[in-house]
Design a protein around this motif. Sequence first.
Motif, mmCIF file in Angstrom:
data_model
loop_
_atom_site.group_PDB
_atom_site.id
_atom_site.type_symbol
_atom_site.label_atom_id
_atom_site.label_comp_id
_atom_site.label_asym_id
_atom_site.label_seq_id
_atom_site.Cartn_x
_atom_site.Cartn_y
_atom_site.Cartn_z
ATOM 1 N N GLN A 126 0.844 -1.191 0.000
ATOM 2 C CA GLN A 126 0.000 0.000 0.000
ATOM 3 C C GLN A 126 0.875 1.233 0.000
ATOM 4 N N SER A 127 0.383 2.273 -0.623
ATOM 5 C CA SER A 127 1.103 3.535 -0.668
ATOM 6 C C SER A 127 1.053 4.189 0.715
ATOM 7 N N SER A 128 2.176 4.809 1.114
ATOM 8 C CA SER A 128 2.190 5.507 2.393
ATOM 9 C C SER A 128 1.918 6.994 2.210
ATOM 10 N N LEU A 129 1.536 7.383 1.004
ATOM 11 C CA LEU A 129 1.221 8.781 0.755
ATOM 12 C C LEU A 129 -0.047 9.158 1.512
ATOM 13 N N PRO A 130 -0.071 10.364 2.083
ATOM 14 C CA PRO A 130 -1.285 10.775 2.803
ATOM 15 C C PRO A 130 -2.443 10.962 1.830
ATOM 16 N N LEU A 131 -3.640 10.716 2.343
ATOM 17 C CA LEU A 131 -4.823 10.948 1.535
ATOM 18 C C LEU A 131 -4.940 12.438 1.232
ATOM 19 N N PRO A 132 -5.481 12.765 0.058
ATOM 20 C CA PRO A 132 -5.618 14.193 -0.261
ATOM 21 C C PRO A 132 -6.572 14.883 0.732
ATOM 22 N N VAL A 133 -6.168 16.060 1.157
ATOM 23 C CA VAL A 133 -6.960 16.827 2.110
ATOM 24 C C VAL A 133 -8.019 17.598 1.332
ATOM 25 N N PRO A 134 -9.294 17.431 1.681
ATOM 26 C CA PRO A 134 -10.334 18.179 0.983
ATOM 27 C C PRO A 134 -10.193 19.685 1.225
ATOM 28 N N ASP A 135 -10.292 20.466 0.153
ATOM 29 C CA ASP A 135 -10.254 21.938 0.232
ATOM 30 C C ASP A 135 -8.973 22.466 0.870
ATOM 31 N N LEU A 136 -7.857 21.804 0.603
ATOM 32 C CA LEU A 136 -6.577 22.155 1.225
ATOM 33 C C LEU A 136 -6.233 23.630 1.060
ATOM 34 N N GLU A 137 -6.257 24.129 -0.158
ATOM 35 C CA GLU A 137 -5.863 25.523 -0.413
ATOM 36 C C GLU A 137 -6.782 26.504 0.310
#
Length: 189
Positions: free
Chosen positions: A4-15
Amino acid sequence: MGAQSSLPLPVPDLEAIMTETGFSQANVIRLYQRFQALDKDEKGFLSEDDLQGIGELAVNPIGDRIINAFFQDGRKTTDFRTFVHVLAHFRPVERTAGSESINSRLSKLKFAFQLYDQDKDGKISRAELLQVLRMMIGIQVTDEQLESITDRTIQEADQDGDNAISFEEFSKSVEKLNIEQKMSLRILK
């Protein structure tokens, strides 16, 4: 195979969240990971029970009031955006921050005031102040001493003689306190 990828899940509305709160991208991602860890059932929101699992709040005498700040307008859940907005009040103040910033002195004072003003009438009543002092001081003083402290505090802060403390009176009574430092968490820089 099966890695499995250890990349964090994308954060909604990050910007948008970064713009609204002043948090860096790294801080928002860290807070999102914390939010997800608290959301054990992966519901996408937190309940009061989820937040009561935070040890620092469990031992804080006004922890319940801080938790309630996450649940405005009678809501029973809080989403990630609201979670970050409440925590932004505890972000250290930057020299360049304007008075409208979510972590400005004024904003921190408003946040602190609402922890006392539980009925949201714009005043801290004797009963509200007594309740907070009782939570904070507890059994270290007698009820009589606690009531005396409450009465003296109101007498000193109350400028208009209504036996309550308005936001303006509250602000004036704490003007010499370093609210910016006392209401800042270094980890939220």
